[in-house]
Design a protein around this motif. Sequence first.
Motif, PDB file in Angstrom:
ATOM      1  N   ILE A   1     -37.753 -50.303  72.968  1.00 17.74           N
ATOM      2  CA  ILE A   1     -37.292 -49.117  72.244  1.00 17.74           C
ATOM      3  C   ILE A   1     -36.975 -48.026  73.269  1.00 17.74           C
ATOM      4  CG2 ILE A   1     -37.941 -47.324  70.579  1.00 17.74           C
ATOM      5  CD1 ILE A   1     -37.666 -49.952  69.228  1.00 17.74           C
TER       6      ILE A   1
ATOM      7  N   GLU B   1     -35.954 -42.076  74.116  1.00 14.18           N
ATOM      8  CA  GLU B   1     -35.479 -40.934  73.327  1.00 14.18           C
ATOM      9  C   GLU B   1     -35.450 -41.208  71.823  1.00 14.18           C
ATOM     10  OE1 GLU B   1     -31.901 -43.338  74.676  1.00 14.18           O
ATOM     11  OE2 GLU B   1     -33.771 -42.606  75.550  1.00 14.18           O
ATOM     12  N   GLU B   2     -35.639 -42.464  71.435  1.00 17.16           N
ATOM     13  CA  GLU B   2     -35.573 -42.789  70.013  1.00 17.16           C
ATOM     14  C   GLU B   2     -36.804 -42.250  69.272  1.00 17.16           C
ATOM     15  OE1 GLU B   2     -35.565 -46.740  67.152  1.00 17.16           O
ATOM     16  OE2 GLU B   2     -34.403 -46.788  69.011  1.00 17.16           O
TER      17      GLU B   2
ATOM     18  N   VAL C   1     -39.450 -42.136  66.429  1.00 13.78           N
ATOM     19  CA  VAL C   1     -40.077 -43.038  65.465  1.00 13.78           C
ATOM     20  C   VAL C   1     -41.027 -42.208  64.610  1.00 13.78           C
ATOM     21  CG1 VAL C   1     -41.544 -45.061  65.148  1.00 13.78           C
ATOM     22  CG2 VAL C   1     -39.905 -44.998  67.038  1.00 13.78           C
TER      23      VAL C   1
END
Length: 215
Positions: A102, A105-106, A108
């Motif tokens: 992942i 910067e994503e 969650v």
Amino acid sequence: MAGNFLENNVVVVVGKIFTDLEYSHELYGEEFFNFILEVPRLSETKDYLPVTISNRLFEGMNLQVGRRVKVEGQLRSYNRKSPEEGKNKLILTIFARDIMTIPEEEVVKNPNEIFLDGFICKKPVYRTTPFGREITDLLIAVNRPYNKSDYIPVIAWGRNARFSEKLEIGDRIRLWGRVQSREYQKKLGDEVVTKVAYEVSITRMEVVEKELQKS
């Protein structure tokens, strides 16, 4: 749902690999490895959760310490004899069915989710903490193939604690929550050692009606 072994025990966690992969065992030519995953909570605290994964899932992946990954799987239990205490101890691990990297910067929203559909297999124990918080300790048996079951320690808080205190052995419940790690100290002889316990903290739960349990 209790009969569908892929749906009655579902875990999804997102975090950073905290330890190197360590060889665990081989089964029918398939090699399994263990590592610890650092999973953030909404507070500043983090959970350090054990993961067991097949080499067939991460072939070609670089699962180095610090890599951010998403693991989907099931929370499994097994008994292992403790060399210090000389008796069987319940060991929990997240058994990975899928893993993916992942991007940092994503965002969650919820990095730690679990759903269990199982049965009360030990009388619930209600207690209060020194700060007055209400807790009920539960042990849930969750079926899996080949007549096996996973035995999962579960904690209910507040109104869920008062509600689950009244549950009986054999009652079927569905619960949603997160997997958490907790350090505690135990005296072994003249020495006090720090150990880590793993359990599920409930955020939502429901009891399956007796009539539906037979379906």
